[in-house]
Design an enzyme around this catalytic site. Sequence first.
Site, PDB file in Angstrom:
ATOM      1  N   ARG A 130       0.819  -1.232   0.000  1.00  0.00           N
ATOM      2  CA  ARG A 130       0.000   0.000   0.000  1.00  0.00           C
ATOM      3  C   ARG A 130       0.847   1.274   0.000  1.00  0.00           C
ATOM      4  NH1 ARG A 130      -2.975  -3.068   3.888  1.00  0.00           N
ATOM      5  NH2 ARG A 130      -4.617  -4.187   2.809  1.00  0.00           N
ATOM      6  N   LYS A 152       2.742  11.296 -11.207  1.00  0.00           N
ATOM      7  CA  LYS A 152       1.813  10.464 -11.981  1.00  0.00           C
ATOM      8  C   LYS A 152       2.522   9.168 -12.325  1.00  0.00           C
ATOM      9  CE  LYS A 152      -1.307  13.590 -14.412  1.00  0.00           C
ATOM     10  NZ  LYS A 152      -1.691  14.110 -15.750  1.00  0.00           N
ATOM     11  N   GLU A 194       8.430  17.720 -25.164  1.00  0.00           N
ATOM     12  CA  GLU A 194       7.872  18.110 -23.856  1.00  0.00           C
ATOM     13  C   GLU A 194       8.487  19.430 -23.376  1.00  0.00           C
ATOM     14  OE1 GLU A 194       5.290  16.514 -22.713  1.00  0.00           O
ATOM     15  OE2 GLU A 194       5.497  14.332 -22.911  1.00  0.00           O
ATOM     16  N   LYS A 236       6.826  22.889 -14.441  1.00  0.00           N
ATOM     17  CA  LYS A 236       6.037  21.729 -13.996  1.00  0.00           C
ATOM     18  C   LYS A 236       5.807  21.801 -12.486  1.00  0.00           C
ATOM     19  CE  LYS A 236       4.826  17.029 -14.460  1.00  0.00           C
ATOM     20  NZ  LYS A 236       4.867  15.789 -15.190  1.00  0.00           N
ATOM     21  N   GLU A 246      -4.704  16.993 -10.556  1.00  0.00           N
ATOM     22  CA  GLU A 246      -5.384  17.361 -11.797  1.00  0.00           C
ATOM     23  C   GLU A 246      -6.885  17.582 -11.617  1.00  0.00           C
ATOM     24  OE1 GLU A 246      -3.592  15.659 -15.336  1.00  0.00           O
ATOM     25  OE2 GLU A 246      -5.530  15.756 -16.324  1.00  0.00           O
ATOM     26  N   ARG A 250      -3.689  21.353 -13.824  1.00  0.00           N
ATOM     27  CA  ARG A 250      -2.640  20.414 -14.266  1.00  0.00           C
ATOM     28  C   ARG A 250      -2.909  19.839 -15.648  1.00  0.00           C
ATOM     29  NH1 ARG A 250       0.716  15.789 -10.866  1.00  0.00           N
ATOM     30  NH2 ARG A 250       1.834  15.008 -12.685  1.00  0.00           N
ATOM     31  N   ASN A 254      -1.053  18.396 -20.416  1.00  0.00           N
ATOM     32  CA  ASN A 254      -1.397  17.392 -21.429  1.00  0.00           C
ATOM     33  C   ASN A 254      -1.625  18.004 -22.799  1.00  0.00           C
ATOM     34  OD1 ASN A 254      -1.209  14.918 -20.100  1.00  0.00           O
ATOM     35  ND2 ASN A 254      -3.112  15.328 -19.010  1.00  0.00           N
ATOM     36  N   HIS A 257      -1.463  15.877 -25.918  1.00  0.00           N
ATOM     37  CA  HIS A 257      -1.510  14.469 -25.510  1.00  0.00           C
ATOM     38  C   HIS A 257      -2.795  13.760 -25.929  1.00  0.00           C
ATOM     39  CE1 HIS A 257       1.952  15.767 -23.267  1.00  0.00           C
ATOM     40  NE2 HIS A 257       2.122  14.602 -22.693  1.00  0.00           N
ATOM     41  N   HIS A 261      -1.876  10.557 -27.614  1.00  0.00           N
ATOM     42  CA  HIS A 261      -2.172   9.229 -27.063  1.00  0.00           C
ATOM     43  C   HIS A 261      -2.952   8.387 -28.073  1.00  0.00           C
ATOM     44  CE1 HIS A 261      -1.686  10.451 -22.534  1.00  0.00           C
ATOM     45  NE2 HIS A 261      -0.546  10.338 -23.156  1.00  0.00           N
ATOM     46  N   HIS A 274       6.690   8.317 -27.545  1.00  0.00           N
ATOM     47  CA  HIS A 274       5.708   9.172 -26.872  1.00  0.00           C
ATOM     48  C   HIS A 274       5.927  10.649 -27.242  1.00  0.00           C
ATOM     49  CE1 HIS A 274       3.068  10.763 -23.783  1.00  0.00           C
ATOM     50  NE2 HIS A 274       4.057  11.502 -23.321  1.00  0.00           N
TER      51      HIS A 274
HETATM   52  P1  NAD Z   1      11.507   5.385 -22.499  1.00  0.00           P
HETATM   53  O1  NAD Z   1      11.415   5.236 -21.051  1.00  0.00           O
HETATM   54  O2  NAD Z   1      10.979   4.292 -23.353  1.00  0.00           O
HETATM   55  O3  NAD Z   1      13.032   5.658 -22.879  1.00  0.00           O
HETATM   56  C1  NAD Z   1      13.366   5.872 -24.217  1.00  0.00           C
HETATM   57  C2  NAD Z   1      14.466   4.896 -24.699  1.00  0.00           C
HETATM   58  O4  NAD Z   1      15.728   5.391 -24.262  1.00  0.00           O
HETATM   59  C3  NAD Z   1      14.353   3.490 -24.152  1.00  0.00           C
HETATM   60  O5  NAD Z   1      14.756   2.583 -25.152  1.00  0.00           O
HETATM   61  C4  NAD Z   1      15.349   3.497 -23.010  1.00  0.00           C
HETATM   62  O6  NAD Z   1      15.828   2.217 -22.681  1.00  0.00           O
HETATM   63  C5  NAD Z   1      16.437   4.361 -23.567  1.00  0.00           C
HETATM   64  N1  NAD Z   1      17.283   5.056 -22.607  1.00  0.00           N
HETATM   65  C6  NAD Z   1      16.916   5.602 -21.433  1.00  0.00           C
HETATM   66  N2  NAD Z   1      17.933   6.307 -20.922  1.00  0.00           N
HETATM   67  C7  NAD Z   1      18.969   6.168 -21.781  1.00  0.00           C
HETATM   68  C8  NAD Z   1      20.282   6.689 -21.804  1.00  0.00           C
HETATM   69  N3  NAD Z   1      20.721   7.529 -20.878  1.00  0.00           N
HETATM   70  N4  NAD Z   1      21.096   6.328 -22.827  1.00  0.00           N
HETATM   71  C9  NAD Z   1      20.633   5.506 -23.817  1.00  0.00           C
HETATM   72  N5  NAD Z   1      19.389   5.029 -23.869  1.00  0.00           N
HETATM   73  C10 NAD Z   1      18.564   5.361 -22.842  1.00  0.00           C
HETATM   74  O7  NAD Z   1      10.770   6.719 -22.991  1.00  0.00           O
HETATM   75  P2  NAD Z   1      10.704   8.198 -22.411  1.00  0.00           P
HETATM   76  O8  NAD Z   1      10.576   9.062 -23.587  1.00  0.00           O
HETATM   77  O9  NAD Z   1      11.767   8.457 -21.431  1.00  0.00           O
HETATM   78  O10 NAD Z   1       9.327   8.197 -21.584  1.00  0.00           O
HETATM   79  C11 NAD Z   1       8.108   7.984 -22.237  1.00  0.00           C
HETATM   80  C12 NAD Z   1       7.125   7.445 -21.228  1.00  0.00           C
HETATM   81  O11 NAD Z   1       6.920   8.421 -20.210  1.00  0.00           O
HETATM   82  C13 NAD Z   1       5.768   7.147 -21.803  1.00  0.00           C
HETATM   83  O12 NAD Z   1       5.315   5.903 -21.344  1.00  0.00           O
HETATM   84  C14 NAD Z   1       4.888   8.250 -21.277  1.00  0.00           C
HETATM   85  O13 NAD Z   1       3.546   7.869 -21.131  1.00  0.00           O
HETATM   86  C15 NAD Z   1       5.530   8.541 -19.960  1.00  0.00           C
HETATM   87  N6  NAD Z   1       5.273   9.898 -19.455  1.00  0.00           N
HETATM   88  C16 NAD Z   1       4.835  10.011 -18.181  1.00  0.00           C
HETATM   89  C17 NAD Z   1       4.636  11.267 -17.640  1.00  0.00           C
HETATM   90  C18 NAD Z   1       4.234  11.400 -16.194  1.00  0.00           C
HETATM   91  O14 NAD Z   1       3.903  12.506 -15.776  1.00  0.00           O
HETATM   92  N7  NAD Z   1       4.283  10.341 -15.424  1.00  0.00           N
HETATM   93  C19 NAD Z   1       4.867  12.412 -18.405  1.00  0.00           C
HETATM   94  C20 NAD Z   1       5.321  12.251 -19.713  1.00  0.00           C
HETATM   95  C21 NAD Z   1       5.523  10.978 -20.221  1.00  0.00           C
HETATM   96  N1  GLY Z   2       2.703  14.983 -18.089  1.00  0.00           N
HETATM   97  C1  GLY Z   2       1.440  15.386 -17.584  1.00  0.00           C
HETATM   98  C2  GLY Z   2       1.399  15.560 -16.113  1.00  0.00           C
HETATM   99  O1  GLY Z   2       2.336  15.281 -15.417  1.00  0.00           O
HETATM  100  O2  GLY Z   2       0.403  15.972 -15.601  1.00  0.00           O
END
Ligand code: NAD
Ligand code: GLY
Length: 369
Positions: A130, A152, A194, A236, A246, A250, A254, A257, A261, A274
């Site tokens: 939890r 998030k 972003e 942010k 949100e 907040r 998006n 997005h 999405h 993404h």
């Molecule tokens: P990702 O986590 O898939 O990383 C991108 C690629 O880079 C992967 O292949 C990873 O293994 C590689 N990688 C990571 N660090 C590296 C490094 N230093 N050197 C070489 N390769 C490296 O993608 P991302 O773009 O980091 O994140 C996208 C994800 O984040 C999506 O799932 C999206 O929904 C999520 N997201 C979440 C929020 C939130 O607020 N929680 C906000 C925006 C995006």
């Molecule tokens: N990336 C959208 C949020 O964090 O709210």
Amino acid sequence: MSAASHEPSVLHEVAIDLGDRSYPIRIGTGLLGAFGTWSGLPRSAAALVVTNDTVAPLYLEALCLALRPHYATVHKVVLPDGEAHKDWQTLNRIFDGLLGHACDRKTVLFALGGGVVGDMTGFAAACYMRGVPFVQVPTTLLAQVDSSVGGKTAINHPLGKNMVGAFHQPALVVCDLDTLVTLPDREFSAGLAEVIKYGPIADMAFLDWIEAHLGELLRRESQAVAHAVRRSCEIKAWVVGQDEREAGLRAILNFGHTFGHAIEAGLGYGEWLHGEAVGCGMVMALQLSQRLGLVDAGFVERLTRLIEAAGLPVRGPALGPDRYLELMRLDKKSEAGDIRFVVIEAPGRAGVRAAPEALVRDVVRHCTA
Ligand code: NAD
Ligand code: GLY
């Protein structure tokens, strides 16, 4: 940007102000492998580092060595890489690791990687017993400027992106800029989507700065990248500090997005990155804003050129308006089946509103290949 430096240096610290869930974002170089970076975290006998099979060979050993003086045991879970693995089955491997090592409720989780690892580790931390503490160690530009901050966490469902998740704030975010050296160009551009987002929704001076320094950013010049990460995190932090869960404001984070999405889910997760989907989604949301009479064509053209110059797609896949609409109805902002879009109400200010279906169909037709 130079290869990993040995002297740790915190260049900027940004505070997320959330009462007893407040935490710092440390931005700097040489941080990941430094003993001192990991002082002051919740005390525990064990840490568990979650990463993936791309990031593990690059940074896992250095992080574990730096954590060892702080924890009697440092466990590791290495997940398969990719958005396509942001699912229940892969999430369960984190629980297998936690239970297999008999980790207790004080265990601190570390998310080492991009947004996929960060979102999944955060969700595991929200659920395990939890709720246990976790730390974000983002290694992509996208994760440093966005996903590691704000609490998030989620996994995807085949029918919709990030549909199963929880709010769970990390105890600390450490953005080691050295890790960006190994990031492929395509991933770096995805992160720029972003970064660009923050301009039209909140800070036109930052948008001017991005335009003026795009070359330096694409060459990953240290000062430019450090500033982009800092300003993105500041914006942010400002938004999340006012609306953690949100209830309203907040949602502006998006921007792009809703269309984005739909592109990710419609093509199958991992086909477009993404950040690529968000870049193209911003162009579509700008076109919608223009059709709603909120911004002029010059502003839309200016942003579209910047997104393209950052190495991002500005035309969406031809899924057809019906499919876009079907996918977007599942968006978390939808209410009673009405899709609600983040639009630019004026340069530097965003809002959320529904739009006539005919306008949305027109945008999809106009913006897709
Ligand atoms: P990702 O986590 O898939 O990383 C991108 C690629 O880079 C992967 O292949 C990873 O293994 C590689 N990688 C990571 N660090 C590296 C490094 N230093 N050197 C070489 N390769 C490296 O993608 P991302 O773009 O980091 O994140 C996208 C994800 O984040 C999506 O799932 C999206 O929904 C999520 N997201 C979440 C929020 C939130 O607020 N929680 C906000 C925006 C995006
Ligand atoms: N990336 C959208 C949020 O964090 O709210």
